[in-house]
Design a protein around this motif. Structure first.
Motif, PDB file in Angstrom:
ATOM      1  N   SER A 114     -64.946   4.523 -27.016  1.00 43.09           N
ATOM      2  CA  SER A 114     -64.440   3.336 -26.325  1.00 43.09           C
ATOM      3  C   SER A 114     -65.517   2.286 -26.123  1.00 43.09           C
ATOM      4  O   SER A 114     -65.231   1.086 -26.135  1.00 43.09           O
ATOM      5  CB  SER A 114     -63.860   3.726 -24.959  1.00 43.09           C
ATOM      6  OG  SER A 114     -62.742   4.569 -25.119  1.00 43.09           O
ATOM      7  N   GLU A 115     -66.759   2.703 -25.925  1.00 46.26           N
ATOM      8  CA  GLU A 115     -67.810   1.728 -25.614  1.00 46.26           C
ATOM      9  C   GLU A 115     -68.038   0.738 -26.749  1.00 46.26           C
ATOM     10  O   GLU A 115     -68.402  -0.411 -26.525  1.00 46.26           O
ATOM     11  CB  GLU A 115     -69.112   2.435 -25.245  1.00 46.26           C
ATOM     12  CG  GLU A 115     -69.813   3.123 -26.394  1.00 46.26           C
ATOM     13  CD  GLU A 115     -71.190   3.656 -26.017  1.00 46.26           C
ATOM     14  OE1 GLU A 115     -71.765   3.171 -25.024  1.00 46.26           O
ATOM     15  OE2 GLU A 115     -71.688   4.562 -26.721  1.00 46.26           O
ATOM     16  N   LYS A 118     -65.419  -2.510 -26.799  1.00 46.26           N
ATOM     17  CA  LYS A 118     -65.435  -3.586 -25.805  1.00 46.26           C
ATOM     18  C   LYS A 118     -66.856  -4.001 -25.445  1.00 46.26           C
ATOM     19  O   LYS A 118     -67.171  -4.282 -24.304  1.00 46.26           O
ATOM     20  CB  LYS A 118     -64.667  -3.142 -24.552  1.00 46.26           C
ATOM     21  CG  LYS A 118     -63.202  -2.868 -24.832  1.00 46.26           C
ATOM     22  CD  LYS A 118     -62.481  -2.272 -23.645  1.00 46.26           C
ATOM     23  CE  LYS A 118     -61.064  -1.901 -24.021  1.00 46.26           C
ATOM     24  NZ  LYS A 118     -60.353  -1.208 -22.931  1.00 46.26           N
ATOM     25  N   THR A 239     -63.372  -0.052 -19.513  1.00 47.49           N
ATOM     26  CA  THR A 239     -64.404   0.177 -20.517  1.00 47.49           C
ATOM     27  C   THR A 239     -65.565   0.931 -19.893  1.00 47.49           C
ATOM     28  O   THR A 239     -65.915   0.685 -18.732  1.00 47.49           O
ATOM     29  CB  THR A 239     -64.898  -1.167 -21.100  1.00 47.49           C
ATOM     30  OG1 THR A 239     -65.900  -0.919 -22.081  1.00 47.49           O
ATOM     31  CG2 THR A 239     -65.488  -2.057 -20.019  1.00 47.49           C
TER      32      THR A 239
END
Length: 377
Positions: A114-115, A118, A239
């Motif tokens: 996920s990092e 975003k 995020t």
């Protein structure tokens, strides 16, 4: 609230900013760019009144594994979730609150993936922004650190606000006039995100955020900027930030420290991570890498003679080897000795010079590290 000395610009590019901080009100900077009317910097006289109070933290109860008695679990600090019962500190990884059986899957397949989705552009200042520079960004974030402190907002609020700020600046040209408006809008969004339905970051009225700018911006201007930011980000605020990864790594690092140094170790890692927010150049590193590097450097500062400085346990939980951290660790150490904007950026160091953070900013930080072969094995 303690009085903060006036800040003076050391950069010619900031000559228009002037002494934007009021002597009586360190947070009420007004228009920190002093570009609204082209007039000389205003001297603000409005005293800042602390409008928030410490909120009683929500306490849940879970059953102690050995005594079957209820025990309060403090949720004010995410890193506290790594603490076990005093008589069972060796089984830190078995805390059901940490979901130990799923930790690696959650970390690798959710947070790490996920990092990357975003993250802001690492070159937006050169490519997108003709009106502002990295020094102005550092001064703005330094002010947001003070706002978060005075409003008693949890750390993740500040980190998300900076993330929103950089992501918005990655695709939208901003003027000096509206830079502070963007910053205060981002921290208002972040406070709402973490405050709704939780006592950890209580919701604040829009007027509160207008007040801290000495009403330089109106309520409608603030709400309009909030709408612009949220629409550009497509309301995607969830995020993982460096603070999120830090709360995952620090409990594992504590397992190799004596209990008496746990708070100092945590404060050191938090201090180093927060310093990274100020430096535009640190955007090149992923949040997980910054958090892992902060833990690495905190361990080294506490135990310079310990070899190796990185353990197999931390390598397993962070998915980083020591050699992966070398460049980021050296940049964090540089930030301990240098300021992105000279004497204008002092809030983080003042914050971590307090007893509640074990005077982490006052620790001895070496000017250089040993040769890589000795430290980054």
């Amino acid at each position: 609230m303690s009085s903060t000395a006036k800040r003076t610009s050391s950069s010619s590019s900031l000559s228009s900013w002037g002494n934007h901080q009021s002597k009586d009100n360190p947070l009420c900077y007004g228009d920190i760019t002093n570009q609204r009317s082209g007039s000389p910097p205003r001297k603000l006289g409005l005293g800042f009144t602390l409008i928030c109070k410490f909120v009683q933290p929500l306490k849940f109860h879970y059953c102690s594994k050995k005594t079957n008695q209820t025990k309060p679990l403090e949720l004010l600090n995410p890193s506290d979730l790594g603490k076990e019962d005093d008589d069972d500190s060796s089984n830190l990884g078995e805390d059901p609150q940490l979901c130990g059986a799923f930790t690696c899957d959650i970390y690798e397949h959710n947070l790490r993936s996920s990092e990357a989705k975003k993250r802001p552009a690492i070159d937006y200042m050169e490519r997108v922004q003709p009106n502002i520079d990295a020094t102005m960004r550092a001064i703005l974030i330094d002010w947001l650190v003070e706002v978060a402190e005075e409003f008693s907002l949890p750390p993740e609020t500040l980190y998300l606000a900076v993330n929103c700020l950089d992501r918005y600046l990655s695709g939208n040209v901003i003027t000096k006039l509206n830079l502070q408006l963007l910053g205060v809008s981002c921290i208002m969004i972040s406070a709402k995100y973490y405050g709704r339905g939780s006592v950890r970051a209580p919701l604040r009225q829009v007027e509160s955020f207008c007040y801290i700018t000495d009403y330089t911006y109106s309520r409608n201007e603030l709400l309009e900027m909030e709408s612009c930011v949220l629409n550009y980000l497509k309301f995607e605020l969830t995020t993982p930030t460096a603070n999120c990864f830090l709360s995952h790594f620090v409990p594992q690092g504590k397992r190799e420290e004596v209990p008496s140094s746990h708070l100092l170790f945590e404060s050191l890692a938090s201090y180093l991570c927060e310093l990274s927010l100020l430096d535009y150049a640190m955007l090149r590193y992923a949040p997980s890498l910054v958090a892992a590097s902060a833990v690495f450097l905190a361990r080294y500062v506490l135990h310079p003679s310990r070899k190796p400085s990185w353990s197999s346990t931390l390598e397993h939980y962070t998915r980083y080897r020591a050699q992966h951290l070398e460049a980021c660790v050296k940049n964090l150490l540089r930030l301990c000795h240098e300021s992105p904007s000279g004497d204008n950026v002092v809030a983080v160091r003042k914050k971590y010079s307090k007893a509640k953070y074990k005077f982490a900013a006052n620790m001895f930080y070496p000017s250089s590290l040993p040769v890589p072969q000795e430290l980054f094995l």
